[in-house]
Design an enzyme around this catalytic site. Structure first.
Site, PDB file in Angstrom:
ATOM      1  N   CYS A  81       0.834  -1.202   0.000  1.00 18.65           N
ATOM      2  CA  CYS A  81       0.000   0.000   0.000  1.00 18.65           C
ATOM      3  C   CYS A  81       0.868   1.250   0.000  1.00 18.65           C
ATOM      4  O   CYS A  81       1.879   1.325   0.715  1.00 18.65           O
ATOM      5  CB  CYS A  81      -0.908  -0.009   1.231  1.00 18.65           C
ATOM      6  SG  CYS A  81      -1.901   1.486   1.437  1.00 18.65           S
ATOM      7  N   CYS A 397       4.998  22.494   5.263  1.00 17.24           N
ATOM      8  CA  CYS A 397       4.776  21.085   4.939  1.00 17.24           C
ATOM      9  C   CYS A 397       5.845  20.560   3.983  1.00 17.24           C
ATOM     10  O   CYS A 397       5.695  19.460   3.437  1.00 17.24           O
ATOM     11  CB  CYS A 397       3.379  20.881   4.351  1.00 17.24           C
ATOM     12  SG  CYS A 397       3.050  21.810   2.843  1.00 17.24           S
TER      13      CYS A 397
END
Length: 440
Positions: A81, A397
């Site tokens: 994943c 970020c």
């Protein structure tokens, strides 16, 4: 041709070093290979998946000799994943890797050494993600509809049954969502589900490319009732999102910032910080570092829906929030009204195209808070002398753009970086959130 064919076969190598995003680096035939999930010192089997001029990217097939730093991943589909990349490393070690990435960027790009490196802002590492976009596909070969994140090395959807990072209750709704979509007439025309977990409700927004039948809509409503979630359907753009269940929502989605007596309402497909607990601690840290007083005038740039603006308004004389997205500006103003805050105002502005001559920038702002997207706040840093704040708190970020802008603020604009550190907003991923304070 033979050499490339050989490279598509499994290979074995010793990992020499690693990147901040959990990829081990091996050198074979004079070329670097980045292997996701491999740790320094390990001997591994891998298979090259992407070929570049100066390096290749590979999938980890097997760990032949494990590093002492390796731990067992909690998720059954970790490694396949693409949602997580660091579950094989302890949470403390993950934060060390991210802190080192921030320090390396400050040294290499900014050539700046903060006065103090802050302790990491951390919190719960599991079931924290309250916003996500889940892909959906009816896969005939598997005989079921797959719902989940994309695979790490392929565009396919991971065959998963639950998620260890999605917030409750969505972490256990992967299989029920698969079963629901499998019963619909439009099962092949429903590509994604947007997840929003608020303090007061959970919302699921289904992207529907064809109109659902009356029976489909009944199944959506039954799912919403059974799992106590709001169901929205989105047939077109963001302005097409409509409530399916319940018939009337009991007010907007919201999250609280109890330290500041602030409630932030948000749209089910709008942007919010994904980690509720870390967001509360981040807002506390930013306000503490900016240290506004009742006479201070504060400029909150890239203000979004008021996540920092409204708490700052509780502690300062005046706040102006600026944001490029008109819908976010409207939402921020509505949130100020919702909280009875009359000393905060908001305006739309393209903050990537300012030149410092804008009148609203030159109105004597004492303090500035920056919370830009990954591209950073380059234009703000370039013209910060026209704004003239005595202190700047920069929430980032992306450590590379933070370091770039820090270099301008310190080396060209006369500020000093008092402190900097990481905010562990996305545990088990390579995402590096950080915060820094600059004083004139």
């Amino acid at each position: 041709m033979g050499r490339r064919q050989r490279r598509r076969e499994p290979e074995t190598a010793r990992i020499e070093s690693a990147t901040h995003d959990g990829r081990g680096i091996a050198a074979t035939e004079g070329k670097k290979v980045f292997i996701a999930g491999a740790l320094p010192g390990e001997e591994v089997r891998f298979q090259r998946r992407k070929f570049r001029r100066n390096y290749d990217e590979a999938e980890l097939l097997e760990v032949l000799e494990a590093s002492p730093a390796r731990i067992g991943a909690r998720c059954a589909v970790f490694g396949r994943c693409g949602g997580c990349s660091l579950q094989h490393i302890s949470e403390a070690a993950q934060r060390d890797i991210k802190q080192q990435a921030l320090e390396d960027n400050f040294e290499r790009i900014a050539q700046v050494q903060p006065g103090t490196w802050l302790e990491p802002v951390s919190g719960p590492a599991w079931h924290y993600r309250r916003r996500a976009r889940l892909a959906v596909k009816d896969v005939h070969g598997k005989g079921r509809v797959l719902v989940g994140f994309r695979e790490r090395h392929a565009p396919f959807i991971t065959d998963m049954h639950r998620c260890e990072i999605l917030a409750e209750p969505v972490h256990e709704l992967i299989d029920p969502l698969s079963d629901l979509v499998g019963t619909l007439s439009i099962r092949a025309r429903l590509p994604q589900v947007e997840v929003s977990v608020a303090d007061n409700a959970t919302a699921l927004v289904f992207r529907v490319l064809d109109p659902p039948t009356a029976d489909d809509e009944a199944r959506f409503r039954e799912f919403g009732e059974r799992h106590d979630v709001r169901i929205y359907l989105q047939p077109g753009g963001l302005d097409s999102v409509g409530l399916c269940y319940p018939e009337m929502a009991l007010g907007p989605l919201y999250y609280d910032l109890p330290e500041f007596d602030v409630r932030i309402a948000f749209d089910p497909v709008g942007f919010v910080q994904v980690n509720r607990d870390i967001n509360q601690r981040m807002v506390h840290k930013a306000v503490e570092m900016l240290a506004p007083g009742p006479a201070d005038r504060v400029l909150d740039l890239f203000c979004g829906i008021g996540n920092f603006s409204l708490p700052l308004a509780r502690r300062s004389g005046e706040v102006l929030g600026a944001e490029g997205d008109a819908m976010l500006v409207k939402a921020a103003a509505a949130n100020a009204a919702l909280n009875g805050i009359d000393n905060a105002s908001f305006r739309q502005a393209d903050l990537g195209a300012i030149d410092g001559s804008e009148a609203w920038l030159r109105q004597g702002w004492d303090l500035v808070l920056l919370d830009p997207a990954r591209s950073g706040a380059q234009e703000i840093a370039a013209h910060i002398d026209r704004i003239g704040p005595r202190r700047i708190v920069y929430v980032s970020c992306h450590p590379g753009t933070l370091a770039r802008d820090a270099g301008v603020l310190v080396n060209e604009k006369g500020y000093r970086c008092e402190s900097a550190g990481i905010i562990d907003m996305f545990p088990h991923t390579a995402h590096v959130e950080s915060i820094a304070v600059f004083n004139k």
